[in-house]
Scaffold this active site. Structure first.
Site, PDB file in Angstrom:
ATOM      1  CE  LYS A  75      -3.711   1.577   2.926  1.00  0.00           C
ATOM      2  NZ  LYS A  75      -4.268   1.194   3.836  1.00  0.00           N
ATOM      3  CB  SER A 151      -7.665   3.257   3.096  1.00  0.00           C
ATOM      4  OG  SER A 151      -7.472   2.676   3.991  1.00  0.00           O
ATOM      5  CB  SER A 175      -8.282  -0.174   5.777  1.00  0.00           C
ATOM      6  OG  SER A 175      -8.717   0.980   6.003  1.00  0.00           O
TER       7      SER A 175
END
Lengths: 457, 390
Positions: A75, A151, A175
């Site tokens: 990420k 996310s 997330s």
């Protein structure tokens, strides 16, 4: 390409070279990833260097580690040496480059894994949708018209599309578990603070954790062991399973309820107290900590933020300290209470998301009969679990041809090993497992035929 | 550019009537007949007031007793105190009759129609506004003459005794009002169906009173006593009165922790004075020669309040639309004791400033929406709930 342990076995045995695996992976990412809007940077040079190191170690007769030659992505909030760590924002896009890798990346490198890409996210991890003003909205490989969740949406999408065997995300209120459920992957939120946070761009430190997305329970266990530096010790005793009732039985897709019935028929139901308050307290703590983290930047240049996260962070920065203190006090009492109630069980079952992936064109979901923004409410079942600090593993229901859905297996403190064993049992029973994106759903399908992430052994 | 307010057309006619009375004042026997017609007009007006008063409307908004108490206090305590203070401070500096007119206007009940209209525009609690304004108007029939008797030297030269004043109140105001209200079951439907006709009768009666009053005043030398400077001074004093009342009402609403929709009712119902009640009351209470001078400040105040309230109501409306939330953003309401979340534009800007932050305009709508969401979570967190596990 196969799942992580298969690749590692092939590389270690000399059937494949790490460099060959990485070159193939880079080519696939370049050709097939763009429709997903999931990749923010492809780290070709670095990946080739790391792969060559693995091959060199093998040539020298040394063991590169359990993830030898396995490519992966992270990420956009993990520090990568030589690159700015911008957490998906324009604000820090021109920040000075990081001088060293995040601790998690360093540990994976030590186990032979090869970093090939950084992946899209909601700016500063504030959202469950991966709608990013700078990089775009990440698409779900099972249906490109749908969200991948967030996310850590980019991390989920590339693995679900079969372009990488695993990736790292972060989970503050869901997330990892939310996108894992929506894209049909295993996604782990570890026990709070269990996995190394060094070099990870923070969001709300009371809940921030990192964790992997993986294609099998065995891959997940292996990656967790590398990251935690601990063995997944499990004594094989029968697992005591319970289902979470109350709020966790409302706003749930009927398929999920049916799957939970099948997974644990006759399991007792535990009613956790004050779940609505727990979620609200988590909401307040997250907003306050996120807002205070970015307070100076908001005061300096608020318009440089992604409009979708800016106003949420700004609002959080204005919250009174007294409210935050009350939320933390409630959290301490709640954790104690929950641990007392769940002490007799190894696994608690709950849905991971209320529903399948919402459409990009209409990013709303139905909560308590009313439409509400997916960005804020997809985490309705994951947020209260983050609040307890307990480890939770999102497990994909095996449902080929349908949009993915996942359940959460919630463990005792340091009870990850039991989660992995239970997930493996569900795989064996045919209830859990990764399914290929179905062509009929408008999803991304490998040009080479079979879904490459699917279990082949 | 469209103005955010407009001149009240009725006021234009009213000024024209005053002009007409100034140029062609009715005199002698004609003046007597006009006076009688004006008296009948007053009776008719209060008859219609009584017929229009809906007990159901009052009851539907009665629940907010504290709010009605605050509106009542503003109309019948705060306003008169300001009027008395001005009378005391300005005695000798301004024409005594104009000063009496200023005091008289502060003793009047609130308007009904415009209070409700502005409350509706601003997104306030309309039911509460209907109730509050109606009660104020009804009680005014008793309270205003009482306050006038207490604080004003009725009759000026002693021409009208208190007894006579009481008689004219009973005959011209109270009796027609009560009869009108008692006949409501019979004529209420007609009154409701023929609003335009009723309004014309209403306004015609007021114009008749004004014409009669100003004729008498002009004959007694009104325009030799009152010049442009006096009118300008009246406008200034009206502005001062209005500013004090509105300022106090905003402050009180905040101190009392009123919700936005109730604060709007207090602001608009608590700061109004009724021309429709004031003119006929003056006609009933004061000698014909004095009525013109007495109602002059009221007429000026009336236009000023319409202008200011129109601007304010539109500002409230705009803020509500910008909040883009059902029901709109509300003023800060304590979530619990010391914990208050800023929710309107001003409070958010103030809280940000205290933290050395500036809220760009582009952020404000999103910020209000997020603060509203956070307040909902704060309430869920702090409100005591049944605990199913214990």
């Amino acid at each position: 390409m196969r799942h992580a342990l298969e690749i590692a076995a092939a590389v270690r045995s000399g059937r494949l070279s790490a460099l060959g695996v990485v070159e193939q992976c880079l080519a696939d990412l370049a050709h097939e990833a763009p429709p997903l809007v999931a990749v923010t940077r492809i780290l070709s040079e670095r990946a080739r260097v790391e792969a060559a190191e693995v091959d060199a170690m093998l040539a020298a007769g040394r063991d590169p580690g359990p993830l030898a030659g396995v490519p992966y992505g992270v990420k956009d909030l993990f520090a990568v040496a030589g690159l700015p760590n911008d957490a998906g924002s324009t604000l820090y896009a021109a920040a000075p480059p990081e001088t060293r890798d995040a601790e998690a990346i360093a540990r994976l490198r030590g186990a032979g894994a090869v970093l090939v890409a950084t992946l899209n996210m909601d700016e500063f991890a504030y959202g469950f949708a991966t709608i990013n003003a700078r990089h775009g909205t990440t698409r779900n490989p099972h249906d490109l018209e749908r969200l991948a969740g967030g996310s850590s949406g980019g991390s989920a999408a590339v693995v679900a599309a079969g372009l990488l065997p695993f990736s790292l995300g972060s989970d503050t209120n869901g997330s990892i578990r939310v996108p894992a459920s929506l894209t049909g992957l295993y996604g782990l939120k570890p026990g709070h603070g269990d996995l190394p946070m060094g070099g990870v761009f923070p969001f709300a430190e009371s809940f921030d954790d990192i964790g992997p997305f993986a294609l099998t329970a065995a891959d997940m266990a292996c990656i967790w062991q590398v990251l935690s530096g601990r063995a997944a010790v499990d004594h094989g005793a029968p697992l005591r399973v319970a289902r979470l009732g109350g709020r966790f039985t409302q706003n749930v897709d009927p398929d999920l309820t049916a799957a939970l019935d099948e997974i644990a028929p006759g399991a007792p139901t535990i009613e956790l107290p004050d779940i609505a308050r727990a979620r609200s307290a988590a909401f307040v703590i997250t907003a306050y900590e996120g807002g205070h983290l970015h307070k100076d930047a908001l005061a300096r240049d608020p318009l440089a933020f992604d409009p979708a996260t800016r106003d949420r962070l700004f609002a959080g920065a204005l919250l009174p300290d007294a409210l935050y203190e009350r939320a933390q006090a409630f959290r301490a009492a709640f954790k104690e209470k929950v641990r007392g109630l769940t002490a007799d069980f190894d696994i608690l079952l709950a849905p991971a998301t209320p529903c399948v992936a919402p459409l990009v064109a209409d990013p709303r979901i139905k909560i308590d009969g009313a439409l509400s923004p997916a960005r804020a409410d997809l985490g309705i079942h994951s947020q209260p679990i983050s609040f307890t600090g307990l480890p939770a593993l999102a497990v994909p229901l095996r449902r080929p041809g349908k949009l993915p859905l996942g359940v959460q297996l919630i463990g005792r403190p340091h009870g990850e090993a039991a989660l992995f064993r239970f997930a493996a049992m569900l795989e064996t029973r045919g209830l859990a497992g990764v399914s290929a994106p179905a062509a009929g759903l408008g999803g991304l399908r490998s040009k080479k035929g079979a879904f490459r992430g699917e279990m082949t052994s | 550019m469209k103005l955010p307010f407009s001149l009240d057309p009725f006021l234009v006619i009213l000024v024209a009537v005053v002009g007409g009375a100034s140029l062609l004042p009715v005199r002698g026997a004609a003046a007597e007949w006009t006076g009688i017609a004006a008296d009948l007009g007053i009776v008719l007006l209060f008859f219609l007031h009584g017929a229009k008063l809906s007990r159901e409307a009052i009851m539907s908004g009665i629940a907010k007793l504290r709010l009605h108490g605050l509106v009542f206090g503003s109309t019948y305590v705060l306003f008169p105190l300001i009027g008395l203070a001005m009378g005391w401070a300005l005695a000798g500096h301004i024409d005594a009759l104009l000063l009496s007119g200023l005091l008289f206007l502060t003793l009047l009940p609130s308007t009904v129609q415009s209070s409700i209209a502005f409350t509706a525009i601003a997104g306030g609690d309309v039911a509460a506004a209907v109730c509050s304004a109606s009660i104020s108007n009804m009680l005014g029939i008793f309270i205003t003459p009482l306050l006038v008797g207490l604080f004003m030297n009725l009759g000026g030269g002693g021409e009208v005794s208190t007894l006579e004043a009481a008689k004219s109140i009973a005959m011209q105001l109270l009796l027609p009002f009560v009869v009108g209200h008692l006949m409501r079951p019979l004529i209420g439907g007609f009154v409701a169906r023929h609003k335009t006709l009723v309004q014309r009768v209403d306004r015609g009666s007021i114009l008749l009173v004004v014409y009669s009053a100003f004729s008498a005043a002009v004959v007694n030398g009104l325009w030799t006593r009152v010049g442009a400077l006096d009118l300008a001074l009246l406008l200034l004093l009206s502005a001062v009165v209005l500013a004090i009342v509105m300022g106090v009402n905003v402050l009180v609403a905040r101190l009392a922790g009123l919700a936005r929709e109730d604060a709007i009712v207090l602001l608009f119902c608590g700061s109004k004075k009724s021309l429709a009640s004031g003119v006929p009351m003056a006609g009933a209470l004061f000698p014909a020669a004095q009525v013109g001078m007495i109602v002059l400040p009221l007429m000026i105040f009336h236009q000023l309040q319409l202008f200011v309230c129109a601007v304010l109501a539109n500002r409230y409306k705009k803020a509500m639309e910008e909040a883009a939330l059902p029901g709109g953003a509300t003023d800060a309401v304590p979530v619990e004791n010391a914990i208050t979340l800023p929710r309107n534009e001003a409070d958010i800007a103030a809280r940000a400033a205290a933290l050395d932050m500036v809220v760009p305009e582009a952020c404000m709508p999103g910020l209000i929406a997020n603060m509203t969401l956070l307040e909902r979570h704060a309430r869920t967190l702090l409100e005591p709930q049944a605990d199913p596990a214990t």
